[in-house]
Design a protein around this motif. Structure first.
Motif, PDB file in Angstrom:
ATOM      1  N   PHE A  72      69.671   7.805  29.350  1.00 52.32           N
ATOM      2  CA  PHE A  72      68.028   8.523  28.978  1.00 52.32           C
ATOM      3  C   PHE A  72      67.202   8.683  29.808  1.00 52.32           C
ATOM      4  CE2 PHE A  72      71.195   4.625  27.333  1.00 52.32           C
ATOM      5  CZ  PHE A  72      71.073   5.123  25.708  1.00 52.32           C
ATOM      6  N   LYS A  73      67.595   8.854  31.051  1.00 52.30           N
ATOM      7  CA  LYS A  73      66.720   9.699  32.027  1.00 52.30           C
ATOM      8  C   LYS A  73      65.690   8.114  32.165  1.00 52.30           C
ATOM      9  CE  LYS A  73      69.390  13.214  31.900  1.00 52.30           C
ATOM     10  NZ  LYS A  73      70.281  13.457  32.450  1.00 52.30           N
ATOM     11  N   ALA A  74      65.838   8.027  32.182  1.00 46.14           N
ATOM     12  CA  ALA A  74      64.927   6.610  33.473  1.00 46.14           C
ATOM     13  C   ALA A  74      66.255   4.946  32.335  1.00 46.14           C
ATOM     14  CB  ALA A  74      63.691   5.954  31.748  1.00 46.14           C
ATOM     15  N   VAL A  91      65.162   0.103  24.876  1.00 49.60           N
ATOM     16  CA  VAL A  91      63.797   0.097  25.227  1.00 49.60           C
ATOM     17  C   VAL A  91      63.653   0.921  26.884  1.00 49.60           C
ATOM     18  CG1 VAL A  91      61.582  -1.261  26.107  1.00 49.60           C
ATOM     19  CG2 VAL A  91      63.344  -2.065  23.918  1.00 49.60           C
ATOM     20  N   LYS A  92      63.061   1.827  26.950  1.00 47.95           N
ATOM     21  CA  LYS A  92      62.882   2.443  28.571  1.00 47.95           C
ATOM     22  C   LYS A  92      62.648   1.954  28.511  1.00 47.95           C
ATOM     23  CE  LYS A  92      64.141   7.271  26.757  1.00 47.95           C
ATOM     24  NZ  LYS A  92      64.182   8.256  26.730  1.00 47.95           N
ATOM     25  N   VAL A  93      61.978   1.447  30.199  1.00 49.73           N
ATOM     26  CA  VAL A  93      61.532   1.020  31.572  1.00 49.73           C
ATOM     27  C   VAL A  93      60.570   1.727  31.230  1.00 49.73           C
ATOM     28  CG1 VAL A  93      60.727   2.973  33.293  1.00 49.73           C
ATOM     29  CG2 VAL A  93      61.008   0.118  33.944  1.00 49.73           C
ATOM     30  N   ASP A  94      58.809   1.178  31.178  1.00 51.05           N
ATOM     31  CA  ASP A  94      56.969   1.250  30.183  1.00 51.05           C
ATOM     32  C   ASP A  94      57.353   1.632  29.275  1.00 51.05           C
ATOM     33  OD1 ASP A  94      56.421   1.011  33.586  1.00 51.05           O
ATOM     34  OD2 ASP A  94      56.853   2.756  34.014  1.00 51.05           O
ATOM     35  N   SER A  95      57.881   0.996  28.040  1.00 52.59           N
ATOM     36  CA  SER A  95      57.647   1.170  27.120  1.00 52.59           C
ATOM     37  C   SER A  95      56.723  -0.198  26.579  1.00 52.59           C
ATOM     38  CB  SER A  95      59.198   1.598  25.962  1.00 52.59           C
ATOM     39  OG  SER A  95      59.651   2.500  26.138  1.00 52.59           O
ATOM     40  N   GLN A  96      55.931   0.151  25.602  1.00 56.11           N
ATOM     41  CA  GLN A  96      55.105  -1.107  24.821  1.00 56.11           C
ATOM     42  C   GLN A  96      56.149  -1.171  23.474  1.00 56.11           C
ATOM     43  OE1 GLN A  96      51.125   0.369  24.416  1.00 56.11           O
ATOM     44  NE2 GLN A  96      50.749  -0.885  25.709  1.00 56.11           N
ATOM     45  N   VAL A  97      56.819  -2.317  23.675  1.00 52.02           N
ATOM     46  CA  VAL A  97      56.969  -3.403  21.974  1.00 52.02           C
ATOM     47  C   VAL A  97      55.731  -4.756  22.153  1.00 52.02           C
ATOM     48  CG1 VAL A  97      59.560  -3.134  23.406  1.00 52.02           C
ATOM     49  CG2 VAL A  97      58.330  -5.152  23.920  1.00 52.02           C
ATOM     50  N   ARG A  98      56.594  -4.497  20.399  1.00 52.02           N
ATOM     51  CA  ARG A  98      55.951  -5.644  19.408  1.00 52.02           C
ATOM     52  C   ARG A  98      56.971  -6.723  18.802  1.00 52.02           C
ATOM     53  NH1 ARG A  98      51.090  -3.626  16.031  1.00 52.02           N
ATOM     54  NH2 ARG A  98      52.195  -1.839  15.132  1.00 52.02           N
ATOM     55  N   LEU A  99      56.998  -7.357  18.188  1.00 58.10           N
ATOM     56  CA  LEU A  99      57.072  -8.384  17.276  1.00 58.10           C
ATOM     57  C   LEU A  99      56.741  -7.750  15.690  1.00 58.10           C
ATOM     58  CD1 LEU A  99      60.067  -9.476  17.883  1.00 58.10           C
ATOM     59  CD2 LEU A  99      59.048 -11.693  17.230  1.00 58.10           C
ATOM     60  N   HIS A 100      57.660  -8.127  14.553  1.00 54.52           N
ATOM     61  CA  HIS A 100      56.853  -7.627  13.242  1.00 54.52           C
ATOM     62  C   HIS A 100      58.279  -9.224  12.702  1.00 54.52           C
ATOM     63  CE1 HIS A 100      55.363  -3.816  12.582  1.00 54.52           C
ATOM     64  NE2 HIS A 100      55.802  -3.762  13.839  1.00 54.52           N
ATOM     65  N   HIS A 158      73.582  -6.458  37.441  1.00 50.89           N
ATOM     66  CA  HIS A 158      72.412  -5.595  38.140  1.00 50.89           C
ATOM     67  C   HIS A 158      73.646  -3.806  37.550  1.00 50.89           C
ATOM     68  CE1 HIS A 158      71.587  -9.124  40.574  1.00 50.89           C
ATOM     69  NE2 HIS A 158      70.831  -8.473  40.529  1.00 50.89           N
ATOM     70  N   GLN A 159      73.397  -4.270  36.609  1.00 50.56           N
ATOM     71  CA  GLN A 159      74.164  -2.801  35.882  1.00 50.56           C
ATOM     72  C   GLN A 159      73.080  -1.583  36.562  1.00 50.56           C
ATOM     73  OE1 GLN A 159      75.184  -1.549  32.016  1.00 50.56           O
ATOM     74  NE2 GLN A 159      76.699  -0.564  32.066  1.00 50.56           N
ATOM     75  N   TRP A 160      73.214   0.042  37.573  1.00 54.66           N
ATOM     76  CA  TRP A 160      72.253   0.472  37.233  1.00 54.66           C
ATOM     77  C   TRP A 160      71.750   1.043  36.330  1.00 54.66           C
ATOM     78  CZ3 TRP A 160      72.889   5.317  35.886  1.00 54.66           C
ATOM     79  CH2 TRP A 160      73.595   5.819  35.083  1.00 54.66           C
ATOM     80  N   ILE A 161      72.020   0.934  35.185  1.00 55.95           N
ATOM     81  CA  ILE A 161      71.428   1.267  33.954  1.00 55.95           C
ATOM     82  C   ILE A 161      70.146   1.041  33.784  1.00 55.95           C
ATOM     83  CG2 ILE A 161      72.195  -0.282  32.031  1.00 55.95           C
ATOM     84  CD1 ILE A 161      71.486   4.387  31.465  1.00 55.95           C
ATOM     85  N   HIS A 162      70.310  -0.418  34.695  1.00 56.61           N
ATOM     86  CA  HIS A 162      68.893  -0.862  34.094  1.00 56.61           C
ATOM     87  C   HIS A 162      68.178  -1.502  35.766  1.00 56.61           C
ATOM     88  CE1 HIS A 162      70.638  -3.026  30.903  1.00 56.61           C
ATOM     89  NE2 HIS A 162      71.589  -2.967  31.248  1.00 56.61           N
ATOM     90  N   THR A 163      68.393  -0.928  37.009  1.00 59.99           N
ATOM     91  CA  THR A 163      68.287  -1.012  37.389  1.00 59.99           C
ATOM     92  C   THR A 163      67.987  -0.412  39.146  1.00 59.99           C
ATOM     93  OG1 THR A 163      70.222  -2.414  38.750  1.00 59.99           O
ATOM     94  CG2 THR A 163      68.725  -3.816  37.900  1.00 59.99           C
ATOM     95  N   ARG A 214      69.387   7.106  39.591  1.00 66.45           N
ATOM     96  CA  ARG A 214      70.666   6.991  39.180  1.00 66.45           C
ATOM     97  C   ARG A 214      70.510   7.143  37.270  1.00 66.45           C
ATOM     98  NH1 ARG A 214      76.066   3.954  39.624  1.00 66.45           N
ATOM     99  NH2 ARG A 214      76.885   5.408  38.985  1.00 66.45           N
ATOM    100  N   ALA A 215      69.619   6.016  37.758  1.00 65.10           N
ATOM    101  CA  ALA A 215      69.256   6.607  35.563  1.00 65.10           C
ATOM    102  C   ALA A 215      68.901   7.681  35.564  1.00 65.10           C
ATOM    103  CB  ALA A 215      68.494   4.918  34.783  1.00 65.10           C
ATOM    104  N   GLU A 216      67.893   8.521  36.454  1.00 64.62           N
ATOM    105  CA  GLU A 216      66.948   9.310  36.113  1.00 64.62           C
ATOM    106  C   GLU A 216      68.101  11.045  36.286  1.00 64.62           C
ATOM    107  OE1 GLU A 216      63.263  11.970  37.517  1.00 64.62           O
ATOM    108  OE2 GLU A 216      63.892  10.548  38.096  1.00 64.62           O
TER     109      GLU A 216
END
Length: 153
Positions: A57-59, A101-110, A41-46, A50-52
């Motif tokens: 990364f401001k998120a 990977v910031k929250v609300d980012s879209q990711v996909r795999l190659h 539960h590190q704050w940078i994730h949850t 505080r992250a902002e």
């Protein structure tokens, strides 16, 4: 999506890109559930507030292992491996995290088949993977995932 039914069909992709998955949005809810599941539960994730205010990364950002845990989900969008007795996740190798990977980012795999070996009837496939982040130059990570496939014939 490609369909693979046996070792020779799989081997025909050696050195080639197998495909690209669809996009997936990493939400705060998904990050929080992963934090609960892994007791991380590190704050940078949850903690979005505080992250902002304090974070670089401001998120909030996804756990690196959350993004890696999506490998099977994305792989099944790329390849439909059929005619199996069993599939085993064998290893994850040389994963290099290049970009958070910031929250609300879209990711996909190659995915690219970088090696394949027939081990006395068991196919050992090494898939080169790159997780792309929409709008970013650098990927979230690159590396390899190894699967063992026990085909019926």
């Amino acid at each position: 999506m490609i369909v693979i039914r046996n070792h020779p069909e799989f081997e025909s992709y050696l050195g080639k890109e197998i495909g690209i998955s669809g996009w997936h949005t990493i939400t705060q809810e998904q990050i929080n559930k992963f934090a609960d599941a892994t007791i991380d539960h590190q704050w940078i994730h949850t903690d979005p507030v505080r992250a902002e205010s304090e974070g670089p990364f401001k998120a909030t950002i996804a756990h690196g292992y959350l993004t890696v845990s999506l490998l099977p989900y994305f792989w099944h969008q790329i390849a439909d491996v059929q005619n199996l007795k069993m599939q085993i996740n064998y290893s994850i190798e040389n994963i290099r995290f290049a970009q958070p990977v910031k929250v609300d980012s879209q990711v996909r795999l190659h995915a690219k088949l970088v090696a394949i070996v027939n081990l006395r009837g068991i196919t050992k496939a090494t898939i080169g993977v790159t997780m792309e982040i929409d709008g970013e130059k650098k990927p979230a990570y690159t590396g390899e995932v190894v699967f063992l496939y026990h085909f019926n014939s």
